[in-house]
Design an enzyme around this catalytic site. Structure first.
Site, PDB file in Angstrom:
ATOM      1  N   SER A  37       0.658  -1.121  -0.408  1.00  0.00           N
ATOM      2  CA  SER A  37      -0.426  -0.002  -0.123  1.00  0.00           C
ATOM      3  C   SER A  37       0.734   1.198   0.193  1.00  0.00           C
ATOM      4  CB  SER A  37      -0.744  -0.397   1.118  1.00  0.00           C
ATOM      5  OG  SER A  37       0.049   0.201   2.088  1.00  0.00           O
ATOM      6  N   LYS A  38       0.314   2.708  -0.397  1.00  0.00           N
ATOM      7  CA  LYS A  38       1.466   3.543   0.004  1.00  0.00           C
ATOM      8  C   LYS A  38       1.532   3.879   1.080  1.00  0.00           C
ATOM      9  CE  LYS A  38      -2.185   6.215  -3.595  1.00  0.00           C
ATOM     10  NZ  LYS A  38      -2.603   6.954  -3.811  1.00  0.00           N
ATOM     11  N   ARG A  39       1.079   3.484   2.207  1.00  0.00           N
ATOM     12  CA  ARG A  39       2.040   3.308   3.504  1.00  0.00           C
ATOM     13  C   ARG A  39       4.009   3.247   3.464  1.00  0.00           C
ATOM     14  NH1 ARG A  39       2.581  -1.387   6.974  1.00  0.00           N
ATOM     15  NH2 ARG A  39       1.592  -2.561   6.659  1.00  0.00           N
ATOM     16  N   HIS A  40       4.623   1.894   2.461  1.00  0.00           N
ATOM     17  CA  HIS A  40       4.978   1.466   1.741  1.00  0.00           C
ATOM     18  C   HIS A  40       6.018   2.519   1.510  1.00  0.00           C
ATOM     19  CE1 HIS A  40       2.342  -1.783   3.396  1.00  0.00           C
ATOM     20  NE2 HIS A  40       3.555  -2.157   3.925  1.00  0.00           N
TER      21      HIS A  40
END
Length: 489
Positions: free
Chosen positions: A256-259
């Site tokens: 996901s974008k948090r990565h």
């Protein structure tokens, strides 16, 4: 029996509800590689039936991202073909007649259950700790009962009647898979508003487009038995299915974008080269036979073997992508690399001694001497900052500059620099060699200590590009100005 390669047709069918995800790009790549390996056709279909979430901007992003990765389709919305339309929203008139065909043959039936009734059934299943399966309460409605419901304004959906059996198919990636269809339940193929469900529309589209092999993510495995049942009911040839393991983040959670970046266009904006990105993505679940990981798509296609795709999930290692991107940056033609780097230097456009005042020759020289440590193009904004503007930030180099021996070096340089010829790197290289020798002999200073002082004064950094080339790019006036400023630190 060997496959007739000319009959092989694969497709990628993204939904334009967001920018093209790297996982979808990997699926597109493996379809593309299989088509190229076998001499088949690679088809692009846009599944835009979810009109609320579909967006023309995202459709364009799909086109741009796939093209940037070098995945050119043989048939699709923009290039046409013999099996269009290639926008699913333009195919709405096709689905009802096939749904009616299934009703007429007894494979499907009208369902008048309301949302409330269905929710109640699901709640009862949960209460009894059982998987929910539709009760079939509408299967045997009489024509009078149907007419009465229609008179009340109830619009029916159409459900597929699932035959209870063990369904077995050989997955191209995962091997033999078995399903107990009694656990599926009769499922909706046409909604009460007249739109097809995903599992129905995709079968009709793939059937009419003569798709022979469906290579997709394993999150679709639960859809496969439903789709096979529809193919069989229509008397159509069932395509071969291959389900790819998922792409997971380094912590083994869903990527996901948090990565970090997850859309192809986001990677490009951050300065990843599309050649490096597609090369890296090819290695997520597959490995080249010769062990050489860095190679162009055409070479990967020649070596590609679908039966050797790993059935396991793949880890998206950003560190490995950065390394691979760095390798591509190092090998790229300097003129092409310079063109790609220029947009990342836009903040230096409108300033004294800015990008617009640097000659093309010096710009290419700057890129050449700063590209070695780059892992993404965007890093150039920081790594080349000292090539722009009259002054530099001495925060990093202040400790070096405040040493007495550094002051000695810089004062000596100011005595000599007017006589230095900045017309070539070689000349500056030689005078710097003489400077190092002088300070070693007279002051017992290590050559690197002499250069540390000069580098800190001219660039504000303790490490960086070749100093002789850096100084010739900056020019004598800027070098003198910065040395004078450094002596005040």
């Amino acid at each position: 029996m060997a496959e007739e390669v000319n009959n092989i047709r694969v497709r990628i069918a993204p939904s334009p509800s967001g920018n093209l995800h790297i996982g979808t790009a990997r699926t597109a790549l493996f379809n593309y590689l299989y088509a190229k390996k076998t001499g088949g056709k690679f088809v692009l279909r846009i599944e835009d039936t979810d009109l609320e979430r579909s967006n023309a901007e995202y459709t364009q992003n799909i086109f741009d991202s796939l093209k940037a990765l070098g995945l050119q389709w043989d048939e699709g919305p923009d290039v046409g073909g013999n099996f269009g339309p290639y926008y699913q929203s333009e195919r709405f008139d096709i689905y009802p007649k096939y749904a009616q065909m299934l009703v007429d043959k007894g494979y499907a039936y009208e369902c008048y259950c309301t949302t409330e009734e269905l929710d109640a059934e699901k709640e009862e299943a949960v209460k009894n700790h059982k998987p929910y399966v539709y009760s079939r309460k509408c299967l045997n409605l009489t024509e009078d009962e149907k007419a009465e419901l229609k008179a009340k304004g109830v619009k029916p959906s159409i459900r597929f009647r699932v035959e209870h059996k063990e369904l077995i198919f050989n997955d191209l990636v995962k091997g033999e898979l078995k399903f107990d269809t009694s656990l599926i339940g009769d499922f909706v193929i046409m909604k009460s508003n007249g739109t097809p469900t995903y599992n129905f529309a995709v079968v009709i589209d793939d059937m009419l487009m003569k798709i022979s092999h469906i290579i997709r993510g394993e999150d679709h495995i639960s859809n496969t038995p439903k789709q096979i049942l529809i193919y069989e009911a229509l008397g159509a040839e069932v395509p071969k299915f291959g389900h790819l393991g998922m792409i997971l983040a380094p912590d083994r959670s869903k990527l996901s974008k948090r990565h970090g970046a997850t859309a192809v266009s986001d990677f490009v904006k951050q300065g990843y080269l599309t050649d490096a990105l597609i090369n890296f993505v090819a290695l997520l679940g597959w490995a080249p036979s010769d062990g050489h990981e860095i190679k162009p798509v055409d070479e990967i296609a020649e070596d590609f073997r679908i039966n050797e795709i790993s059935s396991s999930n793949s880890i998206f290692e950003y560190d490995k992508l950065n390394w691979m991107n760095g390798q591509y940056i190092k090998k790229m033609d300097i003129s092409k690399l310079t063109d790609m780097i220029i947009p990342f230097l836009s903040k230096y456009n409108d300033m004294e001694y800015g990008l617009g005042q640097m000659s093309r020759a010096n710009l290419e020289k700057m890129v050449e001497i700063t590209r070695e440590p780059l892992t993404t193009l965007s890093e150039i904004e920081h790594d080349a900052a000292y090539f722009f503007g009259k002054d530099v930030d001495y925060t990093e180099g202040v400790e070096t500059l405040q040493k007495p021996e550094a002051k000695t070096v810089l004062n000596r340089v100011l005595e000599l620099i007017d006589g230095w010829d900045f017309s070539s790197d070689e000349i500056i290289h030689d005078v710097l060699a003489d400077l190092r020798s002088e300070f070693k002999e007279k002051h017992n200073m290590k050559p690197k200590e002499t250069m540390w002082a000069l580098r800190a004064a001219i660039t504000g950094r303790t490490k960086g590009a070749d100093m002789a080339k850096t100084m010739t790019i900056l020019g004598k006036d800027v070098c003198i100005h910065r040395i004078q400023k450094a002596l005040e630190v």
